[in-house]
Scaffold this active site. Structure first.
Site, PDB file in Angstrom:
ATOM      1  N   GLY A  75      -6.593  15.584  50.524  1.00  8.15           N
ATOM      2  CA  GLY A  75      -7.607  15.142  49.564  1.00  8.15           C
ATOM      3  C   GLY A  75      -8.937  15.854  49.748  1.00  8.15           C
ATOM      4  CG  ASN A 155     -13.053   5.697  50.610  1.00 11.84           C
ATOM      5  OD1 ASN A 155     -13.733   5.955  49.619  1.00 11.84           O
ATOM      6  ND2 ASN A 155     -13.462   5.956  51.828  1.00 11.84           N
ATOM      7  CD  GLN A 183      -7.999   5.069  49.738  1.00 11.51           C
ATOM      8  OE1 GLN A 183      -7.131   4.200  49.728  1.00 11.51           O
ATOM      9  NE2 GLN A 183      -8.312   5.734  50.837  1.00 11.51           N
ATOM     10  CB  SER A 203      -4.463  12.638  50.100  1.00 14.73           C
ATOM     11  OG  SER A 203      -4.159  12.733  51.461  1.00 14.73           O
ATOM     12  N   GLY A 204      -1.071  13.171  50.312  1.00 13.06           N
ATOM     13  CA  GLY A 204       0.256  12.654  50.683  1.00 13.06           C
ATOM     14  C   GLY A 204       0.252  11.512  51.679  1.00 13.06           C
ATOM     15  CG  HIS A 205      -2.745  11.086  55.000  1.00  8.22           C
ATOM     16  ND1 HIS A 205      -3.497  10.170  55.688  1.00  8.22           N
ATOM     17  CD2 HIS A 205      -3.626  11.904  54.391  1.00  8.22           C
ATOM     18  CE1 HIS A 205      -4.787  10.445  55.514  1.00  8.22           C
ATOM     19  NE2 HIS A 205      -4.882  11.495  54.728  1.00  8.22           N
ATOM     20  CB  CYS A 329     -13.403   9.414  56.697  1.00  6.00           C
ATOM     21  SG  CYS A 329     -11.822   9.361  55.873  1.00  6.00           S
TER      22      CYS A 329
HETATM   23  N1  PLP Z   1     -11.037  10.838  49.128  1.00  2.00           N
HETATM   24  C1  PLP Z   1     -10.861   9.536  49.401  1.00  2.00           C
HETATM   25  C2  PLP Z   1     -11.281   8.504  48.393  1.00  2.00           C
HETATM   26  C3  PLP Z   1     -10.316   9.138  50.629  1.00  2.00           C
HETATM   27  O1  PLP Z   1     -10.145   7.841  50.898  1.00  2.00           O
HETATM   28  C4  PLP Z   1      -9.952  10.147  51.566  1.00  2.00           C
HETATM   29  C5  PLP Z   1      -9.450   9.771  52.906  1.00  2.00           C
HETATM   30  O2  PLP Z   1      -9.738   8.706  53.430  1.00  2.00           O
HETATM   31  C6  PLP Z   1     -10.122  11.495  51.207  1.00  2.00           C
HETATM   32  C7  PLP Z   1     -10.682  11.791  49.987  1.00  2.00           C
HETATM   33  C8  PLP Z   1      -9.724  12.578  52.135  1.00  2.00           C
HETATM   34  O3  PLP Z   1      -8.322  12.784  52.082  1.00  2.00           O
HETATM   35  P1  PLP Z   1      -7.566  13.564  53.235  1.00  2.00           P
HETATM   36  O4  PLP Z   1      -7.537  12.673  54.427  1.00  2.00           O
HETATM   37  O5  PLP Z   1      -6.201  13.829  52.676  1.00  2.00           O
HETATM   38  O6  PLP Z   1      -8.304  14.832  53.476  1.00  2.00           O
END
Ligand code: PLP
Length: 390
Positions: A75, A155, A183, A203-205, A329
């Site tokens: 992501g 998120n 999300q 995002s896959g995970h 994060c």
């Molecule tokens: N955008 C949002 C809204 C997210 O919640 C996250 C990860 O928590 C990301 C972007 C980042 O994604 P990735 O972990 O795949 O880099």
């Protein structure tokens, strides 16, 4: 499945890979190791697997064609690419985003400003739930606005924004619209045509796939600048040998998610409501953040007066319960969450927040355990607090 002793309620940070995903990835980390850019059978078999995964991801988000899907490392990369490409492709350098975006968007806007590539970005204010009105967006658009990037769901607080109505404003004014749907994709129905967006990050995970893989959807006809240089992969736009095992894994996760969403199973919503009701009945001075209905199934963000979120997080961890305080994060930083501040919480209140995020693997027994465990932790911490007056 995870260790029985762990109650994992941090699915907005990452999810447990589905067993089916792991099984299908296995050959591609062992005997099916071919490079999909080669022309012999081993490579062609890898290319076929990549093509199939692209189709599955396209199907999950209702893309017109798999050609509109570009694989990325997740992501964060998709968000960076969408913003940087739009600014590089156009002489319109003004960016509009929201004040509750993930750091992947916020810091890319700041980066574009520092390299003198973009004009100043505007970070739109949100209301108490995290919503942005059509009027707010419309008023912010300038003659030189090159891109609008507003997330599909937040998120931290889970609120789902009305992207369809915001993308409509952008379309009327001829501005590219990107949404960070990290999300929502894989959790609720997401259809790029229905939303009317030009670009979308996933995002896959976040939906039981592997880490380090994601995608950027780019609507046919939208200009896209190459982001990583040095090879012809991803139609010459994103160089580097394809991460075949992860791409295959995300493809399977996309297929599973599509089937799951189509079943319209409300178990996760019901468990989330049970968790909220249980905590609300047993803890005084607790409140819920984000919109109670227009929210991602499984995300519950609460504020508990008089206690630090980190203290609760650590004590829950000692009982084998994983949750997040603020954004996962940024865990490690004790700054109050920018999202909670943006929806109007005072800094000292924002410090007392916890995010629970459930998944289809969460059980009722786990929720019962949390409802029993957290009130006792809150009581202990409040008793120890020199400032708590009840
Ligand atoms: N955008 C949002 C809204 C997210 O919640 C996250 C990860 O928590 C990301 C972007 C980042 O994604 P990735 O972990 O795949 O880099």
């Amino acid at each position: 499945m995870s260790d029985k002793k762990t109650i994992y309620l941090d699915n907005a940070a990452t999810t447990e890979p589905a067993p089916e995903v792991l099984k299908m990835m296995c050959p591609y980390v062992s005997n099916e190791y071919g490079n999909p850019a080669t022309m012999y059978s081993l490579g062609l078999s890898a290319k076929k697997a990549v093509d199939e995964a692209r189709e599955k991801v396209a199907n999950l988000i209702g893309a017109e064609s798999p050609e509109e899907i570009y694989f990325t490392a997740g992501g964060t990369e998709s968000d960076n690419w969408a913003l940087c490409s739009s600014i590089m492709c156009s002489d319109k350098k003004h960016v509009i985003t929201s004040s509750i975006e993930h750091h992947a968007v916020l810091e890319t806007c700041e980066f574009l400003e520092t390299i003198g590539c973009g004009g100043k970005a505007d970070f739109l204010k949100v209301d108490e739930y995290g919503f942005i009105s059509q009027e707010t967006l419309s008023e912010a658009i300038k003659d030189n606005t090159g891109i609008i990037s507003i997330m599909h769901a937040n998120n931290e607080i889970g609120t789902i924004l009305d992207i369809k109505s915001l993308a409509e404003v952008a379309r009327e004014k001829g501005v590219i619209f990107h949404t960070d749907a990290v999300q929502t994709v894989g959790k609720i129905p997401v259809d790029v045509k229905e939303l009317g967006v030009d670009m979308l990050s996933l995002s896959g995970h976040k939906f039981h796939g592997p880490k380090g893989i994601g995608a950027l959807y780019v609507k046919k006809g939208t200009k896209l600048k190459p982001f990583i240089h040095g090879g012809g992969q991803e139609k010459g736009k994103r160089a580097g040998t394809s991460n075949v095992p992860a791409i295959v894994g995300m493809g399977i996760a996309a297929e599973l998610a599509k089937n799951y969403i189509e079943k319209k199973d409300t178990r996760v919503e019901k468990l989330t409501e049970k968790l909220w009701n249980g905590l609300n009945e047993n803890i005084t001075k607790i409140s819920r953040n984000g919109h109670p209905e227009k929210t991602i199934p499984g995300t519950l963000n609460v504020t508990i007066t008089g206690i630090e979120g980190e203290a609760m997080l650590l004590m829950l961890d000692m009982q084998g319960i994983c949750v997040s305080s603020g954004s996962a994060c940024t865990t490690g930083s004790l700054d109050p969450s920018h999202v909670l501040l943006a929806i109007g919480l005072p800094a000292e209140v924002a410090h007392g927040s916890l995010r629970f995020s459930l998944s289809k693997y969460t059980t009722e027994e786990e929720i019962d355990t949390v409802i029993k465990t957290l009130p006792a932790i809150v009581n202990r911490l409040r008793e120890m607090s020199p400032t708590w007056e009840g």
